[in-house]
Design a protein around this motif. Structure first.
Motif, mmCIF file in Angstrom:
data_model
loop_
_atom_site.group_PDB
_atom_site.id
_atom_site.type_symbol
_atom_site.label_atom_id
_atom_site.label_comp_id
_atom_site.label_asym_id
_atom_site.label_seq_id
_atom_site.Cartn_x
_atom_site.Cartn_y
_atom_site.Cartn_z
ATOM 1 N N ASP A 194 0.966 -1.255 0.135
ATOM 2 C CA ASP A 194 -0.032 -0.081 0.027
ATOM 3 C C ASP A 194 0.810 1.144 0.053
ATOM 4 O OD1 ASP A 194 -2.421 -1.240 -0.068
ATOM 5 O OD2 ASP A 194 -2.518 -1.312 2.340
ATOM 6 N N LEU A 195 0.390 2.203 -0.611
ATOM 7 C CA LEU A 195 1.048 3.657 -0.551
ATOM 8 C C LEU A 195 0.070 4.525 0.169
ATOM 9 C CD1 LEU A 195 2.295 4.261 -4.419
ATOM 10 C CD2 LEU A 195 3.742 3.378 -2.210
ATOM 11 N N ALA A 196 0.556 5.600 0.598
ATOM 12 C CA ALA A 196 -0.512 6.715 1.144
ATOM 13 C C ALA A 196 -1.478 7.011 0.215
ATOM 14 C CB ALA A 196 0.357 8.043 1.315
ATOM 15 N N GLU A 197 -2.682 7.296 0.849
ATOM 16 C CA GLU A 197 -4.002 7.596 0.110
ATOM 17 C C GLU A 197 -3.659 8.804 -0.997
ATOM 18 O OE1 GLU A 197 -7.303 6.170 0.149
ATOM 19 O OE2 GLU A 197 -6.024 4.813 1.445
ATOM 20 N N PHE A 198 -4.312 8.505 -2.050
ATOM 21 C CA PHE A 198 -4.210 9.525 -3.359
ATOM 22 C C PHE A 198 -4.917 10.684 -2.493
ATOM 23 C CE2 PHE A 198 -4.386 11.306 -7.519
ATOM 24 C CZ PHE A 198 -3.209 10.951 -7.824
ATOM 25 N N PRO A 199 -4.612 11.916 -2.903
ATOM 26 C CA PRO A 199 -5.196 13.041 -2.546
ATOM 27 C C PRO A 199 -6.312 13.467 -2.873
ATOM 28 C CG PRO A 199 -3.387 13.734 -3.878
ATOM 29 C CD PRO A 199 -3.147 12.382 -3.677
ATOM 30 N N VAL A 200 -6.765 12.989 -4.030
ATOM 31 C CA VAL A 200 -8.227 12.958 -4.740
ATOM 32 C C VAL A 200 -8.667 11.769 -5.416
ATOM 33 C CG1 VAL A 200 -7.788 15.569 -5.430
ATOM 34 C CG2 VAL A 200 -7.341 13.595 -6.996
ATOM 35 N N LYS A 201 -10.098 11.593 -5.457
ATOM 36 C CA LYS A 201 -10.787 10.348 -6.035
ATOM 37 C C LYS A 201 -10.766 10.448 -7.338
ATOM 38 C CE LYS A 201 -14.034 9.707 -2.286
ATOM 39 N NZ LYS A 201 -15.610 9.519 -1.810
ATOM 40 N N LEU A 202 -10.287 9.756 -8.202
ATOM 41 C CA LEU A 202 -10.028 9.846 -9.350
ATOM 42 C C LEU A 202 -10.005 8.474 -10.268
ATOM 43 C CD1 LEU A 202 -8.320 12.243 -11.100
ATOM 44 C CD2 LEU A 202 -6.252 11.026 -10.349
ATOM 45 N N TYR A 203 -10.375 8.570 -11.433
ATOM 46 C CA TYR A 203 -10.581 7.412 -12.574
ATOM 47 C C TYR A 203 -10.047 8.006 -13.966
ATOM 48 C CZ TYR A 203 -14.823 9.519 -14.427
ATOM 49 O OH TYR A 203 -15.716 10.543 -14.877
ATOM 50 N N SER A 204 -9.622 7.067 -14.803
ATOM 51 C CA SER A 204 -9.220 7.456 -16.195
ATOM 52 C C SER A 204 -7.813 8.268 -16.223
ATOM 53 C CB SER A 204 -10.202 8.161 -16.969
ATOM 54 O OG SER A 204 -10.647 9.292 -16.521
ATOM 55 N N ALA A 205 -7.032 8.033 -15.178
ATOM 56 C CA ALA A 205 -5.804 8.980 -15.284
ATOM 57 C C ALA A 205 -4.757 7.992 -15.804
ATOM 58 C CB ALA A 205 -5.170 9.102 -13.878
ATOM 59 N N VAL A 206 -3.511 8.383 -16.151
ATOM 60 C CA VAL A 206 -2.452 7.751 -16.662
ATOM 61 C C VAL A 206 -1.390 7.814 -15.659
ATOM 62 C CG1 VAL A 206 -2.761 8.337 -19.015
ATOM 63 C CG2 VAL A 206 -1.564 9.660 -18.065
ATOM 64 N N GLY A 207 -0.359 6.922 -15.787
ATOM 65 C CA GLY A 207 0.589 6.873 -14.444
ATOM 66 C C GLY A 207 1.787 6.307 -15.035
ATOM 67 N N ALA A 208 3.095 6.252 -14.659
ATOM 68 C CA ALA A 208 4.379 5.658 -14.914
ATOM 69 C C ALA A 208 5.139 5.781 -13.850
ATOM 70 C CB ALA A 208 4.688 5.992 -16.159
ATOM 71 N N ASN A 209 6.467 5.085 -13.926
ATOM 72 C CA ASN A 209 7.487 5.212 -13.246
ATOM 73 C C ASN A 209 8.332 6.202 -13.808
ATOM 74 O OD1 ASN A 209 10.197 4.991 -11.716
ATOM 75 N ND2 ASN A 209 9.783 2.732 -11.712
ATOM 76 N N CYS A 248 -1.014 11.308 -13.775
ATOM 77 C CA CYS A 248 -1.483 12.624 -14.529
ATOM 78 C C CYS A 248 -2.985 12.629 -14.912
ATOM 79 C CB CYS A 248 -0.369 12.959 -15.678
ATOM 80 S SG CYS A 248 1.171 13.366 -15.099
ATOM 81 N N GLY A 249 -3.657 13.580 -14.851
ATOM 82 C CA GLY A 249 -4.932 13.852 -15.622
ATOM 83 C C GLY A 249 -5.915 12.966 -14.809
ATOM 84 N N GLY A 250 -7.042 12.681 -15.779
ATOM 85 C CA GLY A 250 -8.118 11.971 -15.112
ATOM 86 C C GLY A 250 -9.370 12.724 -14.860
ATOM 87 N N ALA A 251 -10.283 11.962 -13.802
ATOM 88 C CA ALA A 251 -11.497 12.646 -13.967
ATOM 89 C C ALA A 251 -12.088 12.340 -12.425
ATOM 90 C CB ALA A 251 -12.487 12.316 -15.077
ATOM 91 N N LYS A 253 -5.848 18.258 -15.196
ATOM 92 C CA LYS A 253 -4.464 18.437 -15.824
ATOM 93 C C LYS A 253 -3.207 18.430 -14.917
ATOM 94 C CE LYS A 253 -5.090 22.916 -17.390
ATOM 95 N NZ LYS A 253 -4.845 24.161 -17.906
ATOM 96 N N LYS A 254 -3.568 18.177 -13.614
ATOM 97 C CA LYS A 254 -2.572 18.006 -12.486
ATOM 98 C C LYS A 254 -1.746 16.603 -12.550
ATOM 99 C CE LYS A 254 -4.888 21.061 -9.091
ATOM 100 N NZ LYS A 254 -5.566 21.181 -7.659
ATOM 101 N N CYS A 255 -0.569 16.735 -12.183
ATOM 102 C CA CYS A 255 0.389 15.519 -12.087
ATOM 103 C C CYS A 255 0.694 15.445 -10.842
ATOM 104 C CB CYS A 255 1.388 15.524 -12.983
ATOM 105 S SG CYS A 255 0.913 15.465 -14.849
ATOM 106 N N TYR A 256 0.661 14.215 -10.189
ATOM 107 C CA TYR A 256 1.185 13.971 -8.787
ATOM 108 C C TYR A 256 2.317 12.796 -8.940
ATOM 109 C CZ TYR A 256 -3.156 15.751 -7.250
ATOM 110 O OH TYR A 256 -4.230 16.702 -7.280
ATOM 111 N N LYS A 257 3.555 13.004 -7.819
ATOM 112 C CA LYS A 257 4.184 12.149 -7.721
ATOM 113 C C LYS A 257 4.291 11.744 -6.134
ATOM 114 C CE LYS A 257 8.079 15.534 -7.101
ATOM 115 N NZ LYS A 257 9.238 15.905 -7.640
#
Length: 194
Positions: free
Chosen positions: A12-27, A35-38, A44-48
């Motif tokens: 597990d990682l820390a909880e994501f800051p927003v509820k989100l679906y349809s985003a893209v991600g990578a290492n 990044c992105g999602g709805a 348009k925000k990206c989180y690391k």
């Protein structure tokens, strides 16, 4: 969650800051990035994930959900998606420092498609929706060095919400792109693989 493929474990990682679906991600540079999602709107925000917490680190040029992305030359390349009002024809790159740049336009606006890196230079975009309630059978090769799209072979079946991956044959060592699942006409789930 992070899946450790080598050791067959999840953590597990820390909880994501927003509820989100349809985003893209990578290492990206050894750091998980999303990044992105709805949620209530397209983002348009990206989180690391840094120091055991998720933090905002970049903002794409456009809001986009249902995009597809691949890593190339230490940058996350994001293709198409949906802005909340239209299919996007634009592409963007995000580097490890959070710098965002537009890339070349796609041949057409598309969302709910898949991208797979097939070698050190070329990725394959498959399927998706190019207009309301469509299920595309088109594929496009994208050359990351020349930034050019060229038409690829049509899928046997139009599909969106599908997955794609590169598999290597254990005997011949041939690299094979596999496109599987998804849906077509009216959310009919597909069990086919190409």
């Amino acid at each position: 969650e992070i899946v450790d493929v080598a050791n067959g474990t999840c953590s597990d990682l820390a909880e994501f800051p927003v509820k989100l679906y349809s985003a893209v991600g990578a290492n990206l540079g050894g750091t998980p990035v999303v990044c992105g999602g709805a949620s209530s709107d397209y983002s348009k925000k990206c989180y690391k994930f840094k120091n055991s917490v998720w933090e905002e680190f970049a903002s794409m040029k456009e809001k986009r959900g249902w995009a597809a992305a691949v890593m190339h030359n230490d940058k996350l390349h994001v293709f198409g998606g949906y802005s909340g009002s239209s299919n996007l024809q634009t592409t963007e790159t995000i580097n490890v420092d959070g710098e965002v740049s537009y890339g070349p336009d796609l041949p057409t606006g598309v969302q709910r498609h898949a991208m797979t890196k097939i070698n050190g230079t070329v990725s394959l975009l498959s399927g998706g929706s190019t207009a309301a309630n469509t299920y595309s059978a088109k594929t496009w090769y994208y050359n990351h060095d020349t930034e050019a799209f060229t038409s690829g072979p049509d899928l046997l079946e139009g599909r969106r919400y599908h997955g794609s991956a590169l598999n290597v044959d254990k005997v011949t060592k041939s690299k094979i792109v596999v496109v599987t699942g998804g849906s077509n006409s009216g959310y009919v789930k597909l069990d086919s693989t190409e």
